[in-house]
Design a protein around this motif. Structure first.
Motif, short mmCIF file in Angstrom:
data_model
loop_
_atom_site.label_atom_id
_atom_site.label_comp_id
_atom_site.label_asym_id
_atom_site.label_seq_id
_atom_site.Cartn_x
_atom_site.Cartn_y
_atom_site.Cartn_z
N LEU A 27 26.39 39.93 46.80
CA LEU A 27 27.61 40.64 46.37
C LEU A 27 27.24 41.89 45.57
O LEU A 27 27.81 42.97 45.77
N LYS A 28 26.26 41.73 44.69
CA LYS A 28 25.81 42.86 43.87
C LYS A 28 25.25 43.98 44.76
O LYS A 28 25.57 45.16 44.55
N HIS A 97 41.76 46.52 42.90
CA HIS A 97 42.07 45.15 42.51
C HIS A 97 42.35 44.27 43.72
O HIS A 97 42.97 43.22 43.60
N ALA A 98 41.95 44.76 44.92
CA ALA A 98 42.27 43.96 46.14
C ALA A 98 41.07 43.83 47.07
O ALA A 98 41.23 43.71 48.28
N PHE A 106 33.71 40.59 50.10
CA PHE A 106 34.45 40.01 48.98
C PHE A 106 35.36 38.87 49.44
O PHE A 106 35.52 37.86 48.74
N ASP A 107 35.97 39.04 50.60
CA ASP A 107 36.84 38.00 51.16
C ASP A 107 36.06 36.70 51.30
O ASP A 107 36.50 35.63 50.86
N ARG A 108 34.85 36.79 51.88
CA ARG A 108 34.04 35.57 52.09
C ARG A 108 33.60 34.96 50.76
O ARG A 108 33.55 33.74 50.62
N GLN A 131 44.53 39.02 42.49
CA GLN A 131 43.79 40.20 41.99
C GLN A 131 42.30 39.90 41.96
O GLN A 131 41.89 38.78 41.65
N SER A 132 41.50 40.92 42.28
CA SER A 132 40.04 40.79 42.12
C SER A 132 39.51 41.98 41.35
O SER A 132 40.04 43.10 41.46
#
Ligand code: FE2
Length: 285
Positions: A27-28, A97-98, A106-108, A131-132
């Protein structure tokens, strides 16, 4: 005592090794790629943060970010001439934020069977990812986040928001880890942040300050998930170290609760909220 009981007692739960560290690294690295593709001179954020009508423009940039992927700069990352004082990857405060609905990586990360089961254990009936945020807490300039609870910002009737805070890097007192008040979710909520007209207002519901002397540090290794009750006061200090403190958060509400239409975060009807088990729509829907 199971997770739900600990959560009800303390208002938070710390779950070490919830995420494989390699997934944190992925992710990073993905965030690094997203930032590498941004030209700060062309993309809106630097313009927003360097205009003379700074406050208004920054406010608009924020208020229209609920269903987009936007980046926000640290205070002090832009000089008086509107130029970045450091490379973009070290100037960014957060992405929001989405991402959880607009970015497949990000979804996974945000929708796994383990998270779905955890939401069940916490008592959610219809968990919806609202929110993300990917938070950088940069070395040296990563600032304090004042003591607050998340219900203040994402208000439902009845209160339902829960924060899922993933340590993407090790978090210590030195680099600005989370602090929380054990049992503090029973303290009455102090403020409500909401839209009013074209701007926002912070309504004071109870002028008594939070008892910050009761905050305890939550030092955690990367891969740890901290779950935060929506009315739990929490805080994080400035990053005074040489290391960043990346974290990823998602905020989840219950679809059985009423999400107020004067909350700051509003989403386009074209991007309905989804749960942990609902796959993303096929491309070109
Ligand atoms: Fe928070």
């Amino acid at each position: 005592m199971d997770i739900g009981e600990r959560f009800d007692r303390d208002g938070f739960v710390v779950l070490p090794d919830f995420v494989d560290p390699h997934r944190c690294d992925e992710l990073k690295a993905h965030v690094g790629e997203l930032l590498a593709a941004v030209d700060p001179e062309v993309d809106g954020a630097l313009t927003v943060f360097s205009t003379t009508e700074q406050t208004h423009a920054q406010h608009e940039w924020f208020l229209t970010s609920g269903d987009r992927i936007r980046w926000f700069l640290e205070d002090g990352a832009v000089d008086a001439h509107g130029r970045l004082t450091r490379p973009l990857p070290l100037a960014v405060n957060k992405l929001g934020h989405a991402m959880h609905d607009l970015d497949p990586v990000f979804d996974r990360f945000s929708r796994t069977p383990e998270l779905a089961d955890l939401a069940d254990a916490l008592g959610f009936v219809d968990p919806l990812l609202l929110q993300s945020m990917y938070i950088f807490k940069q070395p040296g300039i990563g600032g304090e986040v004042v003591c607050h609870c998340d219900h203040t910002f994402l208000w439902t009737e009845p209160p339902s928001v829960v924060g899922f805070w993933f340590a993407i890097e090790d978090a210590t007192v030195d680099n600005g880890c989370l602090w929380a008040i054990p049992g503090g979710h029973r303290i009455p909520v102090r403020t409500r942040f909401r839209r009013r007209g074209s701007g926002t207002v912070t309504e004071v519901l109870d002028p008594e300050p939070y008892p910050t002397e009761r905050l305890v540090p939550l030092e955690v290794a990367r891969g740890t998930l901290i779950v935060l009750h929506g009315t739990l006061p929490h805080w994080s200090g400035p990053n005074r170290s040489e290391r960043s403190r990346h974290a990823y958060t998602i905020h989840v509400i219950d679809g059985t609760a009423d999400y107020l239409d004067d909350n700051w975060l509003q989403r386009s009807p074209d991007l309905p909220l989804r749960g942990f088990r609902v796959a993303s729509p096929p491309p070109g829907r």
